[in-house]
Design a protein around this motif. Structure first.
Motif, PDB file in Angstrom:
ATOM      1  N   GLU A  77     -31.770  22.910   1.481  1.00  0.00           N
ATOM      2  CA  GLU A  77     -32.075  24.297   1.131  1.00  0.00           C
ATOM      3  C   GLU A  77     -33.469  24.681   1.615  1.00  0.00           C
ATOM      4  OE1 GLU A  77     -31.469  24.513  -3.070  1.00  0.00           O
ATOM      5  OE2 GLU A  77     -29.295  24.667  -2.881  1.00  0.00           O
ATOM      6  N   ALA A  78     -34.429  23.771   1.494  1.00  0.00           N
ATOM      7  CA  ALA A  78     -35.785  24.058   1.973  1.00  0.00           C
ATOM      8  C   ALA A  78     -35.782  24.222   3.496  1.00  0.00           C
ATOM      9  CB  ALA A  78     -36.736  22.938   1.561  1.00  0.00           C
ATOM     10  N   SER A  79     -35.031  23.380   4.204  1.00  0.00           N
ATOM     11  CA  SER A  79     -34.938  23.508   5.660  1.00  0.00           C
ATOM     12  C   SER A  79     -34.256  24.802   6.054  1.00  0.00           C
ATOM     13  CB  SER A  79     -34.174  22.331   6.253  1.00  0.00           C
ATOM     14  OG  SER A  79     -34.855  21.129   6.014  1.00  0.00           O
ATOM     15  N   ALA A  80     -33.228  25.191   5.319  1.00  0.00           N
ATOM     16  CA  ALA A  80     -32.543  26.449   5.607  1.00  0.00           C
ATOM     17  C   ALA A  80     -33.476  27.631   5.397  1.00  0.00           C
ATOM     18  CB  ALA A  80     -31.306  26.582   4.722  1.00  0.00           C
ATOM     19  N   GLN A  81     -34.296  27.581   4.373  1.00  0.00           N
ATOM     20  CA  GLN A  81     -35.264  28.659   4.157  1.00  0.00           C
ATOM     21  C   GLN A  81     -36.270  28.721   5.299  1.00  0.00           C
ATOM     22  OE1 GLN A  81     -36.895  27.876   0.296  1.00  0.00           O
ATOM     23  NE2 GLN A  81     -35.158  28.779  -0.793  1.00  0.00           N
ATOM     24  N   LYS A  82     -36.738  27.560   5.767  1.00  0.00           N
ATOM     25  CA  LYS A  82     -37.673  27.539   6.889  1.00  0.00           C
ATOM     26  C   LYS A  82     -37.027  28.115   8.141  1.00  0.00           C
ATOM     27  CE  LYS A  82     -40.421  23.582   5.364  1.00  0.00           C
ATOM     28  NZ  LYS A  82     -40.764  22.180   5.650  1.00  0.00           N
ATOM     29  N   LEU A  83     -35.753  27.736   8.396  1.00  0.00           N
ATOM     30  CA  LEU A  83     -35.054  28.262   9.569  1.00  0.00           C
ATOM     31  C   LEU A  83     -34.854  29.768   9.474  1.00  0.00           C
ATOM     32  CD1 LEU A  83     -32.390  25.494  10.203  1.00  0.00           C
ATOM     33  CD2 LEU A  83     -34.317  26.082  11.653  1.00  0.00           C
ATOM     34  N   GLU A  84     -34.533  30.260   8.294  1.00  0.00           N
ATOM     35  CA  GLU A  84     -34.386  31.700   8.107  1.00  0.00           C
ATOM     36  C   GLU A  84     -35.703  32.416   8.371  1.00  0.00           C
ATOM     37  OE1 GLU A  84     -32.862  32.190   4.177  1.00  0.00           O
ATOM     38  OE2 GLU A  84     -30.854  31.531   4.722  1.00  0.00           O
ATOM     39  N   LEU A  85     -36.795  31.820   7.922  1.00  0.00           N
ATOM     40  CA  LEU A  85     -38.104  32.405   8.164  1.00  0.00           C
ATOM     41  C   LEU A  85     -38.428  32.412   9.655  1.00  0.00           C
ATOM     42  CD1 LEU A  85     -40.649  33.591   6.884  1.00  0.00           C
ATOM     43  CD2 LEU A  85     -41.539  31.271   6.718  1.00  0.00           C
ATOM     44  N   MET A  86     -38.087  31.314  10.358  1.00  0.00           N
ATOM     45  CA  MET A  86     -38.321  31.263  11.804  1.00  0.00           C
ATOM     46  C   MET A  86     -37.479  32.293  12.537  1.00  0.00           C
ATOM     47  SD  MET A  86     -38.527  27.256  12.692  1.00  0.00           S
ATOM     48  CE  MET A  86     -39.548  26.127  11.790  1.00  0.00           C
ATOM     49  N   MET A  87     -36.220  32.425  12.123  1.00  0.00           N
ATOM     50  CA  MET A  87     -35.357  33.422  12.759  1.00  0.00           C
ATOM     51  C   MET A  87     -35.880  34.832  12.516  1.00  0.00           C
ATOM     52  SD  MET A  87     -32.940  31.975  14.439  1.00  0.00           S
ATOM     53  CE  MET A  87     -31.754  33.268  14.629  1.00  0.00           C
ATOM     54  N   ALA A  88     -36.374  35.080  11.326  1.00  0.00           N
ATOM     55  CA  ALA A  88     -36.931  36.399  11.026  1.00  0.00           C
ATOM     56  C   ALA A  88     -38.190  36.643  11.843  1.00  0.00           C
ATOM     57  CB  ALA A  88     -37.229  36.515   9.536  1.00  0.00           C
ATOM     58  N   SER A  89     -38.993  35.595  12.073  1.00  0.00           N
ATOM     59  CA  SER A  89     -40.210  35.786  12.859  1.00  0.00           C
ATOM     60  C   SER A  89     -39.887  35.986  14.336  1.00  0.00           C
ATOM     61  CB  SER A  89     -41.155  34.611  12.660  1.00  0.00           C
ATOM     62  OG  SER A  89     -40.601  33.448  13.231  1.00  0.00           O
ATOM     63  N   LEU A  90     -38.749  35.509  14.831  1.00  0.00           N
ATOM     64  CA  LEU A  90     -38.364  35.740  16.218  1.00  0.00           C
ATOM     65  C   LEU A  90     -38.066  37.213  16.471  1.00  0.00           C
ATOM     66  CD1 LEU A  90     -36.072  32.701  17.108  1.00  0.00           C
ATOM     67  CD2 LEU A  90     -38.329  33.219  18.004  1.00  0.00           C
TER      68      LEU A  90
END
Length: 139
Positions: A77-90
């Motif tokens: 879940e923590a990794s998924a949150q980080k990936l979502e944040l990275m996708m949002a920053s893209l």
């Protein structure tokens, strides 16, 4: 009449003694640890003890597995949150045309290696991931 009553009482006492002896023999055979029910009860008791220890070890293993799965789920879940944040920053990055400026042409898109034909004479190595199948005409 007293004599008949005494005889009947003696016969009843002898019958009760014989009956007690028969019951004693049956009880002794019933409780025999090798052939009788006593052995079966002893075996079943040992099996119940073994099953109890197996159940306790399985319960401990299940608890440990649940703890590991909980930890892995939290990490995922923590990794998924980080990936979502990275996708949002893209989405916040500018387009290539805006970053290079209006006068600079955008870079060529990468070509498909299967369609790539090498025009360089000195380069004899086939492109990476190139299929080496040769189609022959049917005769």
């Amino acid at each position: 009449m007293d004599i008949i009553a005494d005889i009947m009482l003696g016969i009843g006492a002898i019958g009760a003694a014989i009956y007690c002896m028969v019951l004693s023999r049956r009880l002794r055979r019933f409780n025999n640890l090798q052939n009788g029910m006593g052995g079966a009860v002893a075996v079943l008791s040992a099996q119940v003890d073994d099953m109890t220890t197996s159940l306790n070890s399985a319960r401990d293993a299940a608890g440990q597995s649940a703890a590991v799965l909980t930890d892995l789920t939290e990490r995922a879940e923590a990794s998924a949150q980080k990936l979502e944040l990275m996708m949002a920053s893209l989405h916040d990055l500018p387009d290539v045309k805006q970053a290079l400026g209006p006068d600079v042409p955008p870079p060529d898109p990468p070509t498909d290696p299967a369609q790539h034909q090498s025009t360089d004479v000195g380069n004899t190595a086939p492109p990476m991931f190139f299929s080496h199948r040769v189609m022959e005409a049917a005769e």
